[in-house]
Design a protein around this motif. Structure first.
Motif, PDB file in Angstrom:
ATOM      1  N   LEU A  24       0.814  -1.215   0.000  1.00 17.25           N
ATOM      2  CA  LEU A  24       0.000   0.000   0.000  1.00 17.25           C
ATOM      3  C   LEU A  24       0.851   1.269   0.000  1.00 17.25           C
ATOM      4  O   LEU A  24       0.615   2.169  -0.827  1.00 17.25           O
ATOM      5  CB  LEU A  24      -0.959  -0.026   1.186  1.00 17.25           C
TER       6      LEU A  24
ATOM      7  N   LEU B 294       2.318   1.714  -3.471  1.00 19.51           N
ATOM      8  CA  LEU B 294       1.339   2.206  -4.452  1.00 19.51           C
ATOM      9  C   LEU B 294       1.041   3.689  -4.250  1.00 19.51           C
ATOM     10  O   LEU B 294       0.873   4.431  -5.224  1.00 19.51           O
ATOM     11  CB  LEU B 294       0.057   1.382  -4.380  1.00 19.51           C
ATOM     12  N   GLU B 295       0.972   4.127  -3.001  1.00 18.37           N
ATOM     13  CA  GLU B 295       0.733   5.548  -2.730  1.00 18.37           C
ATOM     14  C   GLU B 295       1.888   6.392  -3.270  1.00 18.37           C
ATOM     15  O   GLU B 295       1.673   7.468  -3.835  1.00 18.37           O
ATOM     16  CB  GLU B 295       0.552   5.798  -1.223  1.00 18.37           C
TER      17      GLU B 295
ATOM     18  N   ALA C  76      -2.136   1.944 -11.018  1.00 21.03           N
ATOM     19  CA  ALA C  76      -1.800   1.973  -9.595  1.00 21.03           C
ATOM     20  C   ALA C  76      -3.053   2.205  -8.745  1.00 21.03           C
ATOM     21  O   ALA C  76      -3.203   1.601  -7.681  1.00 21.03           O
ATOM     22  CB  ALA C  76      -0.754   3.049  -9.322  1.00 21.03           C
ATOM     23  N   GLN C  77      -3.947   3.066  -9.217  1.00 18.55           N
ATOM     24  CA  GLN C  77      -5.210   3.289  -8.505  1.00 18.55           C
ATOM     25  C   GLN C  77      -5.996   1.993  -8.384  1.00 18.55           C
ATOM     26  O   GLN C  77      -6.495   1.648  -7.311  1.00 18.55           O
ATOM     27  CB  GLN C  77      -6.089   4.289  -9.270  1.00 18.55           C
TER      28      GLN C  77
ATOM     29  N   ARG D 239      -4.280  -0.524  -6.131  1.00 15.90           N
ATOM     30  CA  ARG D 239      -4.420  -0.080  -4.736  1.00 15.90           C
ATOM     31  C   ARG D 239      -5.785  -0.482  -4.182  1.00 15.90           C
ATOM     32  O   ARG D 239      -5.898  -0.979  -3.063  1.00 15.90           O
ATOM     33  CB  ARG D 239      -4.242   1.430  -4.637  1.00 15.90           C
ATOM     34  N   ASP D 240      -6.834  -0.291  -4.987  1.00 15.62           N
ATOM     35  CA  ASP D 240      -8.174  -0.657  -4.532  1.00 15.62           C
ATOM     36  C   ASP D 240      -8.285  -2.155  -4.281  1.00 15.62           C
ATOM     37  O   ASP D 240      -8.921  -2.590  -3.328  1.00 15.62           O
ATOM     38  CB  ASP D 240      -9.221  -0.211  -5.555  1.00 15.62           C
TER      39      ASP D 240
ATOM     40  N   VAL E 194      -5.730  -4.138  -3.478  1.00 13.66           N
ATOM     41  CA  VAL E 194      -4.901  -4.435  -2.303  1.00 13.66           C
ATOM     42  C   VAL E 194      -5.648  -4.080  -1.017  1.00 13.66           C
ATOM     43  O   VAL E 194      -5.506  -4.775  -0.002  1.00 13.66           O
ATOM     44  CB  VAL E 194      -3.546  -3.683  -2.392  1.00 13.66           C
ATOM     45  N   THR E 195      -6.466  -3.034  -1.054  1.00 14.19           N
ATOM     46  CA  THR E 195      -7.214  -2.650   0.149  1.00 14.19           C
ATOM     47  C   THR E 195      -8.407  -3.566   0.408  1.00 14.19           C
ATOM     48  O   THR E 195      -9.096  -3.404   1.409  1.00 14.19           O
ATOM     49  CB  THR E 195      -7.721  -1.191   0.056  1.00 14.19           C
TER      50      THR E 195
END
Length: 141
Positions: A13, A16-17, A32-33, A36-37, A39-40
């Motif tokens: 995370l 990715l940020e 990446a967005q 990231r979603d 991964v969350t």
């Protein structure tokens, strides 16, 4: 639909940020967005519907990120003809533009793309069309 059987490290995370903050490429940013979603904890189908990715494309980017890290989000080199105009030739063309066309045998005091291409070919031996010259100038000016 099968569930995703990937384990992401704790650093996924924050990584990715960082990619989202630093990248200048829109395609990498969108990937990446989406990753990231996922991964969350969001489902692949939900993320693909929300961000308008195909399910298979999103799955590919998630797997690439899991295996290669941020480098997996970048486009791979594509096959095909290499560009004719290298960086050195672009610089030469830009220097030529700043010179007076009359010194290069032109009948006019302003360059046209066709005359630039002719003068460029005379000096470098590389034949460019006027549209190629225009493209280089548009990119740098």
């Amino acid at each position: 639909m099968r569930t995703l059987q990937l384990q992401f490290p704790d650093t996924a995370l924050p990584t990715l940020e960082t990619v989202l903050k630093q990248t200048k490429e829109a395609r990498v940013f969108r990937r990446a967005q989406a990753v990231r979603d996922v991964v969350t904890g969001q489902r692949l189908q939900t993320v693909s519907d929300t961000l308008h990715f195909t399910y298979s494309a999103l799955r590919k980017w998630v797997h690439r990120f899991a295996n290669q890290g941020p480098q997996g989000l970048v486009d791979r080199p594509r096959s095909g003809r290499p560009p004719k105009v290298t960086c050195a030739l672009e610089n030469h063309l830009n220097r030529l533009v700043d010179q007076d066309p009359l010194e290069h045998g032109s009948l006019h005091s302003q360059w046209s793309c066709r005359e630039l291409a002719t003068a460029f070919a005379r000096e470098t031996g590389v034949q460019l069309g006027r549209e190629s010259v225009r493209g280089v100038l548009k990119k740098t000016r």
